[in-house]
Design a protein around this motif. Sequence first.
Motif, PDB file in Angstrom:
ATOM      1  N   LEU A 187      39.411  64.854  28.679  1.00 48.82           N
ATOM      2  CA  LEU A 187      39.538  63.470  29.122  1.00 48.82           C
ATOM      3  C   LEU A 187      40.579  63.320  30.239  1.00 48.82           C
ATOM      4  CD1 LEU A 187      39.336  61.635  25.678  1.00 48.82           C
ATOM      5  CD2 LEU A 187      37.644  61.558  27.515  1.00 48.82           C
ATOM      6  N   GLY A 188      41.220  64.417  30.611  1.00 46.96           N
ATOM      7  CA  GLY A 188      42.156  64.397  31.724  1.00 46.96           C
ATOM      8  C   GLY A 188      43.600  64.156  31.333  1.00 46.96           C
ATOM      9  N   TYR A 189      43.951  64.355  30.060  1.00 49.75           N
ATOM     10  CA  TYR A 189      45.310  64.109  29.590  1.00 49.75           C
ATOM     11  C   TYR A 189      46.019  65.412  29.246  1.00 49.75           C
ATOM     12  CZ  TYR A 189      44.238  59.153  29.351  1.00 49.75           C
ATOM     13  OH  TYR A 189      43.897  57.855  29.691  1.00 49.75           O
ATOM     14  N   ASN A 190      47.273  65.516  29.669  1.00 48.88           N
ATOM     15  CA  ASN A 190      48.141  66.603  29.233  1.00 48.88           C
ATOM     16  C   ASN A 190      48.690  66.236  27.857  1.00 48.88           C
ATOM     17  OD1 ASN A 190      48.049  67.350  32.135  1.00 48.88           O
ATOM     18  ND2 ASN A 190      49.544  65.700  32.349  1.00 48.88           N
ATOM     19  N   PHE A 191      49.023  67.238  27.054  1.00 49.50           N
ATOM     20  CA  PHE A 191      49.616  66.904  25.762  1.00 49.50           C
ATOM     21  C   PHE A 191      50.700  67.903  25.387  1.00 49.50           C
ATOM     22  CE2 PHE A 191      46.152  69.806  24.485  1.00 49.50           C
ATOM     23  CZ  PHE A 191      46.810  70.663  23.619  1.00 49.50           C
ATOM     24  N   LEU A 192      51.672  67.402  24.633  1.00 48.68           N
ATOM     25  CA  LEU A 192      52.643  68.251  23.958  1.00 48.68           C
ATOM     26  C   LEU A 192      52.378  68.083  22.470  1.00 48.68           C
ATOM     27  CD1 LEU A 192      56.469  68.584  24.640  1.00 48.68           C
ATOM     28  CD2 LEU A 192      55.445  68.956  22.421  1.00 48.68           C
ATOM     29  N   PHE A 193      51.841  69.126  21.851  1.00 55.64           N
ATOM     30  CA  PHE A 193      51.582  69.056  20.415  1.00 55.64           C
ATOM     31  C   PHE A 193      52.798  69.556  19.661  1.00 55.64           C
ATOM     32  CE2 PHE A 193      50.465  70.936  16.351  1.00 55.64           C
ATOM     33  CZ  PHE A 193      49.846  69.856  15.735  1.00 55.64           C
ATOM     34  N   THR A 194      53.193  68.821  18.631  1.00 53.40           N
ATOM     35  CA  THR A 194      54.311  69.208  17.785  1.00 53.40           C
ATOM     36  C   THR A 194      53.923  69.041  16.328  1.00 53.40           C
ATOM     37  OG1 THR A 194      56.586  68.609  17.119  1.00 53.40           O
ATOM     38  CG2 THR A 194      55.248  66.871  18.110  1.00 53.40           C
ATOM     39  N   ASP A 195      54.142  70.078  15.529  1.00 54.52           N
ATOM     40  CA  ASP A 195      53.968  69.907  14.093  1.00 54.52           C
ATOM     41  C   ASP A 195      54.933  68.841  13.598  1.00 54.52           C
ATOM     42  OD1 ASP A 195      51.910  71.686  13.662  1.00 54.52           O
ATOM     43  OD2 ASP A 195      53.215  73.364  13.099  1.00 54.52           O
ATOM     44  N   VAL A 196      54.587  68.196  12.493  1.00 57.08           N
ATOM     45  CA  VAL A 196      55.445  67.142  11.974  1.00 57.08           C
ATOM     46  C   VAL A 196      56.672  67.720  11.278  1.00 57.08           C
ATOM     47  CG1 VAL A 196      54.390  66.921   9.668  1.00 57.08           C
ATOM     48  CG2 VAL A 196      55.309  64.871  10.849  1.00 57.08           C
ATOM     49  N   ASP A 197      56.705  69.025  11.034  1.00 57.83           N
ATOM     50  CA  ASP A 197      57.901  69.649  10.456  1.00 57.83           C
ATOM     51  C   ASP A 197      58.816  70.214  11.545  1.00 57.83           C
ATOM     52  OD1 ASP A 197      56.269  71.754  11.179  1.00 57.83           O
ATOM     53  OD2 ASP A 197      56.616  72.932   9.357  1.00 57.83           O
ATOM     54  N   VAL A 198      58.787  69.577  12.716  1.00 54.62           N
ATOM     55  CA  VAL A 198      59.682  69.903  13.822  1.00 54.62           C
ATOM     56  C   VAL A 198      60.624  68.718  14.035  1.00 54.62           C
ATOM     57  CG1 VAL A 198      59.865  70.426  16.283  1.00 54.62           C
ATOM     58  CG2 VAL A 198      57.973  71.378  14.949  1.00 54.62           C
ATOM     59  N   LEU A 199      61.922  68.986  14.003  1.00 55.33           N
ATOM     60  CA  LEU A 199      62.911  67.958  14.307  1.00 55.33           C
ATOM     61  C   LEU A 199      63.234  67.991  15.799  1.00 55.33           C
ATOM     62  CD1 LEU A 199      65.423  68.447  11.333  1.00 55.33           C
ATOM     63  CD2 LEU A 199      63.507  66.835  11.476  1.00 55.33           C
ATOM     64  N   TRP A 200      63.229  66.845  16.437  1.00 55.50           N
ATOM     65  CA  TRP A 200      63.571  66.719  17.860  1.00 55.50           C
ATOM     66  C   TRP A 200      65.003  66.213  17.968  1.00 55.50           C
ATOM     67  CZ3 TRP A 200      59.669  65.503  22.124  1.00 55.50           C
ATOM     68  CH2 TRP A 200      58.422  66.093  21.854  1.00 55.50           C
ATOM     69  N   PHE A 201      65.877  66.975  18.617  1.00 53.54           N
ATOM     70  CA  PHE A 201      67.266  66.566  18.796  1.00 53.54           C
ATOM     71  C   PHE A 201      67.607  66.255  20.252  1.00 53.54           C
ATOM     72  CE2 PHE A 201      68.339  69.191  14.806  1.00 53.54           C
ATOM     73  CZ  PHE A 201      68.106  68.098  13.983  1.00 53.54           C
ATOM     74  N   GLN A 202      66.980  66.970  21.194  1.00 57.44           N
ATOM     75  CA  GLN A 202      67.205  66.719  22.613  1.00 57.44           C
ATOM     76  C   GLN A 202      65.863  66.819  23.343  1.00 57.44           C
ATOM     77  OE1 GLN A 202      71.009  68.092  24.367  1.00 57.44           O
ATOM     78  NE2 GLN A 202      71.216  69.437  22.582  1.00 57.44           N
ATOM     79  N   ASN A 203      65.838  66.317  24.573  1.00 59.08           N
ATOM     80  CA  ASN A 203      64.598  66.224  25.341  1.00 59.08           C
ATOM     81  C   ASN A 203      64.042  67.612  25.657  1.00 59.08           C
ATOM     82  OD1 ASN A 203      62.535  65.638  27.117  1.00 59.08           O
ATOM     83  ND2 ASN A 203      63.693  64.124  28.257  1.00 59.08           N
ATOM     84  N   PRO A 204      62.861  67.950  25.147  1.00 55.31           N
ATOM     85  CA  PRO A 204      62.303  69.277  25.407  1.00 55.31           C
ATOM     86  C   PRO A 204      61.675  69.416  26.789  1.00 55.31           C
ATOM     87  CG  PRO A 204      60.771  68.028  24.071  1.00 55.31           C
ATOM     88  CD  PRO A 204      61.993  67.159  24.251  1.00 55.31           C
ATOM     89  N   PHE A 205      61.330  68.294  27.433  1.00 58.62           N
ATOM     90  CA  PHE A 205      60.588  68.360  28.690  1.00 58.62           C
ATOM     91  C   PHE A 205      61.398  68.989  29.820  1.00 58.62           C
ATOM     92  CE2 PHE A 205      58.092  65.218  26.417  1.00 58.62           C
ATOM     93  CZ  PHE A 205      56.791  65.591  26.741  1.00 58.62           C
ATOM     94  N   LYS A 206      62.715  68.959  29.714  1.00 59.25           N
ATOM     95  CA  LYS A 206      63.528  69.553  30.770  1.00 59.25           C
ATOM     96  C   LYS A 206      63.409  71.076  30.784  1.00 59.25           C
ATOM     97  CE  LYS A 206      67.714  69.408  27.880  1.00 59.25           C
ATOM     98  NZ  LYS A 206      69.061  68.817  27.732  1.00 59.25           N
ATOM     99  N   HIS A 207      62.831  71.648  29.738  1.00 61.00           N
ATOM    100  CA  HIS A 207      62.650  73.100  29.677  1.00 61.00           C
ATOM    101  C   HIS A 207      61.204  73.516  29.982  1.00 61.00           C
ATOM    102  CE1 HIS A 207      66.625  74.048  27.986  1.00 61.00           C
ATOM    103  NE2 HIS A 207      66.490  72.925  27.302  1.00 61.00           N
TER     104      HIS A 207
END
Length: 375
Positions: free
Chosen positions: A201-221
């Motif tokens: 459909l033309g969309y990029n995605f970042l898939f994350t399991d729900v057992d992943v904690l996000w503490f800082q912005n991952p997109f900068k990496h």
Amino acid sequence: MKVISMRNLVCFAVEGAIFIAIVLLYLSANRGGRPLQLFSSAINDEKSVPISDRMANETTVTIFGAANTTEVSLNMLSDTTSVRQNKMGFEDILPLLQKAATDDKTVIITSVNEAWATPNSLLDLFLESFHIGKNIEHLLSHLIIVALDPKAFERCKVLHDHCYQLKLNGVDFATEKVFMSEDYLQLVWEKLNLQQQILELGYNFLFTDVDVLWFQNPFKHITVYADITASCDIFVGNPESLRNSPNTGFFYVKSTDRTVEMLRYWREARNRFPPNHEQYVFNMIKHELVTKVKVKVQFLDTFYFGGFCGHGNDLNKICTIHANCCIHLDNKLHNLRNATAAWKKYISIPVKDKKRRKKFIWQAPRPCMPLLTRH
């Protein structure tokens, strides 16, 4: 003069018709028929550029700098898109993608069932991490939660704006699915099917399991150089080395013809390695994806994107913590709560004290499996 002008007009019309015919021929030959490539492939193939410097401060961004062009090309595809939706069976997800996506059509995706979505379970911890993380709360506006059963869907709607129910006839995904069970395998492969549809459909995605904690912005990496950027269970030190052991519980994919083909190739490879989950198959075919499909792969350093298999020891640097190498829901919850407590303790330290200290060592959770710690 009139005759000459008429000839010029005829020549111009013929040349225009030839040009249109060539464009139509290209589109019909282009796999997936995605004119987006005509406008954005040159941008997407540029050398590594940080994906989202602006994403840390804004709710909508233009990552590749071609949002208006992308809108035009996707409008040209409206009929083709409808055909794909009916073929893949996810025809109701497009409006949700349009609401949640950034300007460059990037979404964050996770999935939950009833067991993971109940109060005080994984979904609550996952969402809390965005609220207590460092300048990442705004990313929730780009998150789509895929519910695997009706009760998970109802719980999602209480907590979040963008919820999608994945409907599978004859399959009950409400209870905990033990690693490598038959239901678990069907679940992970069906999620891959949905992810392919999102790319088409033309969309990029970042898939994350729900057992992943996000503490800082991952997109900068994450860089636009790579077609797919994946986390690792074991990182060997080189982000481009295929000796890394990938973990598909956290990975970013940009929408290109190559990645659509990659997902198709990946799903078809399931029959060559039965019975196995999608992560194992990806690891087995990663060389083929690079040599045959020509995808560019980047692996994320466990120092920044850690888990219970391997992690960094400095909370200044850690972006995400994944409950990998950890089986059973109770074990995951115990470990992730400990990680959340460690992060809360870290963010409570006064700024002046943080500046004086170079590292913030933390005691990573241990009850699941032996850990490989990087210093």
